[in-house]
Motif scaffolding. Sequence first.
Motif, PDB file in Angstrom:
ATOM      1  N   GLN A  18       0.345  -1.643  -0.009  1.00  0.00           N
ATOM      2  CA  GLN A  18      -0.155  -0.181  -0.120  1.00  0.00           C
ATOM      3  C   GLN A  18       0.848   1.053  -0.159  1.00  0.00           C
ATOM      4  N   ALA A  46       9.103  -1.972 -12.292  1.00  0.00           N
ATOM      5  CA  ALA A  46       8.875  -1.542 -10.406  1.00  0.00           C
ATOM      6  C   ALA A  46       7.841  -2.631  -9.578  1.00  0.00           C
ATOM      7  N   GLN A  81      10.181   3.767  -7.735  1.00  0.00           N
ATOM      8  CA  GLN A  81       8.892   4.336  -8.662  1.00  0.00           C
ATOM      9  C   GLN A  81       9.472   4.899  -9.786  1.00  0.00           C
ATOM     10  N   ALA A 134      11.094   4.294 -12.636  1.00  0.00           N
ATOM     11  CA  ALA A 134      10.030   2.923 -13.152  1.00  0.00           C
ATOM     12  C   ALA A 134       9.329   4.220 -14.194  1.00  0.00           C
ATOM     13  N   GLU A 164       9.812   4.012 -18.790  1.00  0.00           N
ATOM     14  CA  GLU A 164       9.036   4.023 -20.098  1.00  0.00           C
ATOM     15  C   GLU A 164       8.610   5.460 -20.790  1.00  0.00           C
ATOM     16  N   PRO A 202      -3.849   1.092  -3.716  1.00  0.00           N
ATOM     17  CA  PRO A 202      -3.492   2.209  -3.490  1.00  0.00           C
ATOM     18  C   PRO A 202      -4.347   3.516  -5.127  1.00  0.00           C
ATOM     19  N   PRO A 219      -1.043   2.345 -14.814  1.00  0.00           N
ATOM     20  CA  PRO A 219       0.136   3.359 -15.808  1.00  0.00           C
ATOM     21  C   PRO A 219       1.276   3.422 -16.019  1.00  0.00           C
ATOM     22  N   SER A 220       2.059   4.869 -16.232  1.00  0.00           N
ATOM     23  CA  SER A 220       3.128   4.330 -16.536  1.00  0.00           C
ATOM     24  C   SER A 220       4.380   3.888 -15.643  1.00  0.00           C
ATOM     25  N   GLY A 221       4.610   3.165 -15.490  1.00  0.00           N
ATOM     26  CA  GLY A 221       5.967   2.587 -14.663  1.00  0.00           C
ATOM     27  C   GLY A 221       5.441   1.704 -13.769  1.00  0.00           C
ATOM     28  N   LEU A 222       3.620   1.846 -13.312  1.00  0.00           N
ATOM     29  CA  LEU A 222       3.044   1.174 -12.441  1.00  0.00           C
ATOM     30  C   LEU A 222       1.972   0.549 -13.054  1.00  0.00           C
ATOM     31  N   HIS A 223       2.612  -1.259 -12.970  1.00  0.00           N
ATOM     32  CA  HIS A 223       1.761  -2.223 -13.775  1.00  0.00           C
ATOM     33  C   HIS A 223       1.239  -3.150 -12.650  1.00  0.00           C
ATOM     34  N   SER A 254       3.584  -5.270 -10.111  1.00  0.00           N
ATOM     35  CA  SER A 254       4.188  -4.389  -9.377  1.00  0.00           C
ATOM     36  C   SER A 254       3.620  -4.763  -8.211  1.00  0.00           C
ATOM     37  N   CYS A 255       2.579  -5.282  -7.670  1.00  0.00           N
ATOM     38  CA  CYS A 255       1.795  -5.690  -6.674  1.00  0.00           C
ATOM     39  C   CYS A 255       1.516  -7.124  -6.824  1.00  0.00           C
ATOM     40  N   ILE A 262      -2.967 -10.401  -0.563  1.00  0.00           N
ATOM     41  CA  ILE A 262      -2.825  -9.559  -1.510  1.00  0.00           C
ATOM     42  C   ILE A 262      -3.386 -11.120  -3.360  1.00  0.00           C
TER      43      ILE A 262
END
Lengths: 754, 160, 199
Positions: free
Chosen positions: B42, B54, B111, B114, B118, C77, C89-93, C96-97, C112
């Motif tokens: 989180q 990331a 983060q 990353a 991109e 989040p 979004p970009s960089g956060l796929h 990622s979690c 999770i």
Amino acid sequence: MSAVDVTRRWFLASLGSAAVATGFLPGGAQAGPLFGDVSSRGYSPTLWYEISGDGRILVHVTRAEMGQHIGTALARIVAEELEANWDHVEVVHVDTDPRWGVMITGGSWSVHKSFEELSRAGAAGRIALLEAGARMLGAPLKDCVARASEVRHGARAISYADIVSSGSVTRQFTEEDLKAIALKPASERRFLNRDAAARDVPSKVNGTAVYGIDRKVDGMVFARPVLPPTRYGNSIVSWDDGAARKLPGYLSTVVIDDPTGTCQGWLVAVAESWPVAAKAADLIAVSYRSDGGAASEDQMLAEGARLVENPSTGGIFFQEGDPLMRIAEAAALHEGVYRTHTVLHMHLEALNALAWQDGSTWHVHAGNQWQSVTLPLVAEALGIDQADLVFETSYLGGGFGRRLYCEYIVPAALAAKKMGRPVKLIFARSDDTKFDQPRSPTVQRLRSVTDGRGALLAYDHRCASGWPTRSIFPEFLAPSADGHGTVDVFAINGADHWYDTASQRIQAICSDVVHATMLPGYLRSVAPGYTTWAVETHIDELAHKLGRDPAEYRRALLGAKGRNGGAAPHAVGGANRLRAVMERVLEKAGWSAREALPPSKGMGLALGTGQERDMPTWIATVAQVAVDTHSGAVTVERLTSVVDAGTLAHPDGALAQVEGSMLWGLSLALFESTEYEKGLPRDLNLDTYTPLRMTDVPELDIEFLRNDHMPVGLGEPGVISIAPAIGNAIFAAIGARVRDLPIRPAAVRAAMGA
Amino acid sequence: MISFLVNNVDVQVDAPGDTPLLWILRDWLNLTGTKFGCGVAQCGACTVHVDGQARRSCVTPVASVAGSAVTTVEGLAATAGDGRELHPLQAAWIEVQAPQCGYCQSGQLMQAAALLGETPDPSDDDIRNGMAANLCRCMAYVRIQKAIKLAALAQNGGRK
Amino acid sequence: MRVAILTAAAALSTTVALAAEADLRRSESFDAIQNRIERSVALFGEMAKVITHPRCMNCHPADNIPRQGDDQRLHRPPMIRGGEASFGPSGLHCNSCHGSENLAVVGHDRDIPGHDPWQLAPANMGWIGLSVHEICVQLKDPARNGNRSLADISKHLATDGLVGWGWHLGKGREAAPGTQEILGELTQAWIKTGAACPK
């Protein structure tokens, strides 16, 4: 591969092979203590710094670094009077030692309360170095100047390094000597109100900064607590770690027998790694005998509502005149009840402590804001003399008040004692939340009477809440102004506003229902975080009721009469300075054009003077909001704050504190709260406890009114005017008055119907 | 025995496969720059890169990175490939004095790296959306956003 | 490791199936409906118990924001669809979690969620806010269902792993009704009866 990489390869490879052998951390490869050796050499005119023979100026910082860049700010104060070369100045965060006196970092006090002492310390060094330097230069003292770590006479100069290493400067200063020193005029300042890069920043971007959780010592094992069902009144009937014993790496479960009563019914699971200890803790079956307080949020709020209506409760924080008589006689009374829900600290570095014994001395490594209150507690728990206990200093992964009273060190120390080896206790986030010291729910009742022209004839403020100081450090409770009982000033500060008032009474009431269930804590902005919500909402309501512009009405009340005229040196100018920040924020925010905003948008004004009347930071905020009248959702579009904090020891750090604290204020206004259920917070992690994220950040416009007055506090005051500015803006936008924090959409909808 | 690369170095660790990568990095390999915050993906304080992407190391079983390349904040500068001591993001972080308590900053930096990997020239919305899962409890968001833009500019050779 | 989990699920299947039939009727229980169209409509109504369940709806948002939990709250989040890949979004796929399997975490009452891949349904398949009728029409429209034939739809619902996650979801959330197998049968029966949509 570069040479650096080769070194790193060797380092990691050697660890890798060790890991193969043991399955956990090898001895010898460990992060050392964060801060350097402060053993004495060179010249120390006072306790607060030392000039070594090579000219380095080591400033001894007893305040915790938790995001304020405090070492930089305090070192700038020393450097100013010392006429130091900034490049020679180093920040040394010291471990506990009786010679430092009280060690506390809170209340936004650090710069304000250190300012005189550090300034005089710096000046003492300058005086001594000038005298010695003049002698060494063979020049008359009156013709010499100190500048940039040199004593200069015309074109000739001798460095502080040369003076100190010559051994010719030895002058010591008594308290009287120090008091007699005249500080430099502001026109001669070269450091204060001027910027410098913060010294702690580089280590915080490359992973080398050492926090409490990062320290390792030989032979260390890991632990996670098993918490009882409520904070108080639990004992263990039986427990079974049969399932945990099947985990490879599990060592044992320790029963915490705590003579201080901090841990009531605790176990600690110990293992060779934290993941195993953490899993083990979940697998231990425990049966408790529980009769502790388990109040719900509603019960605490209901008790607060009852207490504020019960005239026999509460201690008097401030009274002048007889407001009750005027209230009884008044034809019209304006009354409002303002509430705040439980909020949590949620510092990102989960609670942790490492404790170990080395010979006869016990060591603790843990983030800590108030060593002086926690060290005696831990010594008592261990049954040792306080002289045999040292707290190492580290950076804090967030303090926000949770690391003032660090009672969570007790179970770490007791586990280490029972295990006979170093124990690093780390709380899972849900453990941390259950064991938080939340800002308790609060209920405040304000009643006021005005004359035909709006002047405040009578004002009565009663606030029911938990009293952090009662649980944590009762010696700090103040006597009630009427001589009966006590008051926790940290539960009511901020209620004593700077508006001219003919008669007023301000009372703080302690809620036993809160205290039976939780340990109410100090949370960033402390009392002004809720008292200012009540005061500034109430004043706004009065303005509207009287048909006055909220800014014009406040201006009329800020006459700086009597004690509102201020006092030197901490509050020079008094309410005049509050009026000045207000006038400037109105101008910046475009207040005069607010009627032109589209429907459902509005601007609200609120003033703040956190954290206390003896150290007021003058702030005015205008919030611009848009309200979705269908859902009740509030979007804050822009926050404009103007701040007068006197002299800024480290202006960029001051700005950073205001940026962060304004967003804290917004977060507390709209996004943060939990509800107690059966004695624990309902929201245990950040999936449902939801502080503000980057997507929620509005436009921020911040300005400092700059001057050379005594510096005051900046860690918290930026928080307090935000929520009422937003609430007042909602009223301006759609005519709905909200009186509860946080402001949830449903409450806005309800207020629209009212 | 689980083998993978950390900051371009081969490592082998003897640990249960479900051990979160976070604790392997911190307590087996002494790379304590990666932080434990919430333990449930989180807050983002534990963010590292796995094969350039990331990942929240607190919810990444170490077995799942066998054979992968992991980068932590300690190895971030080297990924820029210019031999400098600081990655452009780290330099920008210092330039704008972004960190307050600093605890979340390793995760923020990883983060952000990353994100720039991109989208080298991110819009304000790209930054907000890409960084929304990284909590900063000090709420240093304004400066974090500013630093990312500054780093993007520097990385793109000042071209915009 | 994944194989082991599937095996465990299979071992449980007899007991699970008995419970499952109680909350999702099998296709043959609709045989009594004489009128073919009515039968088809009824079959889709039964399928809709699954389709409109939070396990499915949470990843079929119409506003590009995934939902979470049985109460379908906004994803925390904060997360958005991102580009066409619907993978963040970009960089956060998403991954990622979200790993390849559900993951238990200490001190937390919910796993999770995990599956490979883990992503949102395409943007034109947003269901949240639509009626059952509208979802049905959309499901049949190749322009809004990823250019799938009815046979493709049937296969997707019956065999897709991410759809199947709705019944293999770890601790802390409610499974979709029935089983993926029953959903597959219902879908086939619905198609055979003309794939009619409820009004």
